[in-house]
Motif scaffolding. Structure first.
Motif, mmCIF file in Angstrom:
data_model
loop_
_atom_site.group_PDB
_atom_site.id
_atom_site.type_symbol
_atom_site.label_atom_id
_atom_site.label_comp_id
_atom_site.label_asym_id
_atom_site.label_seq_id
_atom_site.Cartn_x
_atom_site.Cartn_y
_atom_site.Cartn_z
ATOM 1 N N PRO A 309 0.824 -1.213 0.000
ATOM 2 C CA PRO A 309 0.000 0.000 0.000
ATOM 3 C C PRO A 309 0.855 1.259 0.000
ATOM 4 O O PRO A 309 1.931 1.300 0.609
ATOM 5 C CB PRO A 309 -0.813 -0.134 1.291
ATOM 6 C CG PRO A 309 -0.831 -1.599 1.571
ATOM 7 C CD PRO A 309 0.492 -2.123 1.110
ATOM 8 N N GLN A 310 0.379 2.282 -0.672
ATOM 9 C CA GLN A 310 1.145 3.525 -0.766
ATOM 10 C C GLN A 310 1.398 4.152 0.597
ATOM 11 O O GLN A 310 2.433 4.787 0.810
ATOM 12 C CB GLN A 310 0.408 4.526 -1.656
ATOM 13 C CG GLN A 310 0.522 4.253 -3.144
ATOM 14 C CD GLN A 310 -0.122 5.341 -3.970
ATOM 15 O OE1 GLN A 310 -1.343 5.400 -4.082
ATOM 16 N NE2 GLN A 310 0.675 6.206 -4.549
ATOM 17 N N GLU A 311 0.460 3.965 1.535
ATOM 18 C CA GLU A 311 0.640 4.587 2.841
ATOM 19 C C GLU A 311 1.774 3.967 3.639
ATOM 20 O O GLU A 311 2.198 4.526 4.664
ATOM 21 C CB GLU A 311 -0.659 4.511 3.654
ATOM 22 C CG GLU A 311 -1.221 3.107 3.815
ATOM 23 C CD GLU A 311 -2.208 2.749 2.735
ATOM 24 O OE1 GLU A 311 -3.016 1.844 2.981
ATOM 25 O OE2 GLU A 311 -2.180 3.387 1.654
ATOM 26 N N ALA A 312 2.288 2.815 3.201
ATOM 27 C CA ALA A 312 3.402 2.183 3.908
ATOM 28 C C ALA A 312 4.747 2.793 3.535
ATOM 29 O O ALA A 312 5.757 2.510 4.184
ATOM 30 C CB ALA A 312 3.429 0.687 3.612
ATOM 31 N N ASP A 361 -0.145 0.661 9.057
ATOM 32 C CA ASP A 361 -0.901 1.580 9.900
ATOM 33 C C ASP A 361 -0.221 1.649 11.251
ATOM 34 O O ASP A 361 0.286 0.642 11.763
ATOM 35 C CB ASP A 361 -2.347 1.105 10.053
ATOM 36 C CG ASP A 361 -3.237 2.188 10.647
ATOM 37 O OD1 ASP A 361 -2.765 3.333 10.772
ATOM 38 O OD2 ASP A 361 -4.385 1.883 10.995
ATOM 39 N N GLY A 362 -0.209 2.855 11.841
ATOM 40 C CA GLY A 362 0.480 3.047 13.102
ATOM 41 C C GLY A 362 1.947 3.393 12.921
ATOM 42 O O GLY A 362 2.763 3.119 13.808
ATOM 43 N N LEU A 363 2.278 4.003 11.805
ATOM 44 C CA LEU A 363 3.682 4.311 11.516
ATOM 45 C C LEU A 363 4.260 5.322 12.505
ATOM 46 O O LEU A 363 5.460 5.275 12.798
ATOM 47 C CB LEU A 363 3.807 4.846 10.085
ATOM 48 C CG LEU A 363 3.501 3.840 8.968
ATOM 49 C CD1 LEU A 363 3.400 4.540 7.623
ATOM 50 C CD2 LEU A 363 4.584 2.770 8.929
ATOM 51 N N LEU A 364 3.434 6.231 13.015
ATOM 52 C CA LEU A 364 3.945 7.226 13.963
ATOM 53 C C LEU A 364 4.338 6.597 15.294
ATOM 54 O O LEU A 364 5.168 7.159 16.033
ATOM 55 C CB LEU A 364 2.887 8.319 14.193
ATOM 56 C CG LEU A 364 2.530 9.170 12.964
ATOM 57 C CD1 LEU A 364 1.450 10.175 13.312
ATOM 58 C CD2 LEU A 364 3.779 9.866 12.428
ATOM 59 N N ARG A 365 3.756 5.438 15.617
ATOM 60 C CA ARG A 365 4.097 4.761 16.874
ATOM 61 C C ARG A 365 5.233 3.745 16.693
ATOM 62 O O ARG A 365 5.695 3.181 17.681
ATOM 63 C CB ARG A 365 2.853 4.056 17.415
ATOM 64 C CG ARG A 365 1.701 4.985 17.745
ATOM 65 C CD ARG A 365 0.572 4.244 18.443
ATOM 66 N NE ARG A 365 -0.037 3.246 17.566
ATOM 67 C CZ ARG A 365 -1.045 3.487 16.738
ATOM 68 N NH1 ARG A 365 -1.540 4.719 16.672
ATOM 69 N NH2 ARG A 365 -1.557 2.550 15.982
ATOM 70 N N ALA A 366 5.626 3.521 15.440
ATOM 71 C CA ALA A 366 6.664 2.530 15.161
ATOM 72 C C ALA A 366 8.019 3.226 15.055
ATOM 73 O O ALA A 366 8.242 4.041 14.166
ATOM 74 C CB ALA A 366 6.340 1.783 13.875
ATOM 75 N N ILE A 367 8.912 2.894 15.957
ATOM 76 C CA ILE A 367 10.251 3.477 15.986
ATOM 77 C C ILE A 367 11.259 2.361 15.753
ATOM 78 O O ILE A 367 11.209 1.327 16.432
ATOM 79 C CB ILE A 367 10.537 4.182 17.328
ATOM 80 C CG1 ILE A 367 9.491 5.287 17.563
ATOM 81 C CG2 ILE A 367 11.942 4.757 17.356
ATOM 82 C CD1 ILE A 367 9.609 5.947 18.912
ATOM 83 N N PRO A 368 12.144 2.497 14.760
ATOM 84 C CA PRO A 368 13.131 1.444 14.518
ATOM 85 C C PRO A 368 13.913 1.097 15.782
ATOM 86 O O PRO A 368 14.370 1.970 16.521
ATOM 87 C CB PRO A 368 14.031 2.050 13.440
ATOM 88 C CG PRO A 368 13.153 3.024 12.720
ATOM 89 C CD PRO A 368 12.248 3.579 13.776
ATOM 90 N N GLY A 369 14.026 -0.203 16.044
ATOM 91 C CA GLY A 369 14.714 -0.683 17.225
ATOM 92 C C GLY A 369 13.820 -0.908 18.423
ATOM 93 O O GLY A 369 14.247 -1.497 19.421
#
Length: 388
Positions: A309-312, A361-369
């Motif tokens: 999906p484009q939002e990813a 979805d939830g990209l703002l809550r996903a932090i690498p590591g």
């Protein structure tokens, strides 16, 4: 004077109460880490797609003609309304005809006179030739009538040429449509003198069915297309390579046409090659001069590709990327190379293999590591055809 001793028991009781209260508060404020944030993940979709290149350009009429007055005279009639659709051969203007009709009659009379002169000269030449054989006429008389015959014959040819020219000029007094199209406003009104020392423009007519769209392709994309297609722009032009077009206010590319022309030289100043597509326009909804978005396939055959999906898709200083969840539920950043977009799905040319869990979805809550709690997104049916 009696000195009172301090109330030490009361002080010790107060200190003990404070210690007990502090111990109780310490038990209630023990830090507990929050649970991992919830994110929605999905696996890339594998689908057969066709790679496309996108361009911008402008539309142009298939044929454009400025109708001019080719003879001098007063404009007698205008036989159309400004903006009308006209048919090939339809009479549009009539220029003063009586003068040219008279000139045609004069030219025809001159031809008749020269033919009569030729007939007389031929008769006299034959007669004096016969008399010469009987030694009843001089050679000079025969030579003179031979000259008169030949001169009359030349005069007949000149008269016939003048007659054809008079017919041609008379035909120029009627201005007709050279093809089906739409005519612009008239530039001269009835009663004006036109064609006096110049070819006066009377109106302009356009043919817009079909209609052209001109655009350019840069050198890098041109070489890429030639490498995939294994053919030159000239061969693609002959094979009518498909092209899709959309206007500024239209989603997608609803108009389908084909490559009609490719320039023979790459412009060294811009590093681009001029191309032209042709599109059907039976309803005349596409006007010349409009901004156009165009899409052309890189190659004719489809290939298997991964789509997300484009939002990813995210972007930073390192370029496009996606966020993945590994087997330990830890977020990872993965750089990717993007392809075309099909039905709101982005083609990933490089960077993914297929089984990865991509955060959608939830990209703002996903932090690498950091750890997350992944939940699988609802399955989506793959698009059966690319978006036009």
């Amino acid at each position: 004077m009696t000195v009172r001793e301090p109330r030490r028991p009361i002080i010790w009781v107060s200190v003990l109460a404070l210690l007990v209260w502090a111990a109780a508060c310490g038990d209630r404020n023990v830090y507990a880490p929050p649970p991992p944030p919830k994110v929605i993940v999905s696996q890339p979709i594998r689908q057969s797609v066709t790679d496309y290149l996108e361009f911008t350009g402008n539309t142009q009429a298939f044929n454009t003609v400025k109708l001019r007055a080719r003879v001098e005279g007063f404009l007698e009639k205008v036989l159309f309304q400004d903006g009308d659709r006209v048919k090939k051969g339809q009479v549009l203007f009539i220029i003063q005809q009586n003068t040219y009709q008279a000139k045609l009659q004069q030219a025809e009379a001159e031809v008749l006179a020269q033919k009569a002169r030729l007939e007389h000269a031929q008769t006299e030449f034959v007669r004096f030739s016969s008399l010469l054989r009987q030694k009843a006429a001089a050679q000079t008389d025969v030579d003179r009538w031979r000259y008169e015959r030949d001169a009359a014959r030349a005069a007949v040819l000149a008269g016939e040429a003048n007659r054809e020219l008079a017919k041609l000029n008379l035909s120029y007094t009627t201005v007709v449509a050279p093809f089906d199209g739409r005519i612009d406003r008239r530039l001269k009104d009835v009663g004006n003198l036109v064609g006096a020392g110049e070819e006066t423009v009377l109106a302009e007519i356009n043919q817009i069915d079909p209609i052209y769209a001109y655009y350019t392709i840069n050198e890098r994309d041109l070489l890429q297309v030639m490498a995939h297609a294994q053919e030159s722009p000239e061969e693609a032009e002959k094979g009518k390579w498909p092209i899709y077009m959309g206007l500024a206010n239209q989603p997608g590319y609803p108009y389908e046409g084909y490559l009609d022309f490719a320039a023979i030289t790459v412009n060294p100043n811009t590093g681009t090659l001029l191309l032209r597509g042709v599109f059907p326009n039976p309803q005349a909804m596409i006007l010349p001069g409009l901004f156009a978005r165009l899409r052309a396939p890189v190659h004719a055959t489809q290939r298997s590709a991964l789509l997300v999906p484009q939002e990813a898709i995210g972007f930073d200083q390192l370029g496009p990327y996606v966020l993945l969840v590994n087997d330990k539920n830890v977020v990872e950043r993965r750089s990717v190379t993007l392809g075309a977009v099909f039905d709101k799905l982005q083609v990933i040319q490089e960077g993914l293999k297929g089984p990865e869990q991509v955060i959608v979805d939830g990209l703002l809550r996903a932090i690498p590591g950091r750890q997350v709690h992944p939940e699988l997104a609802a399955a989506k049916e793959p698009s059966k055809s690319p978006q036009k």
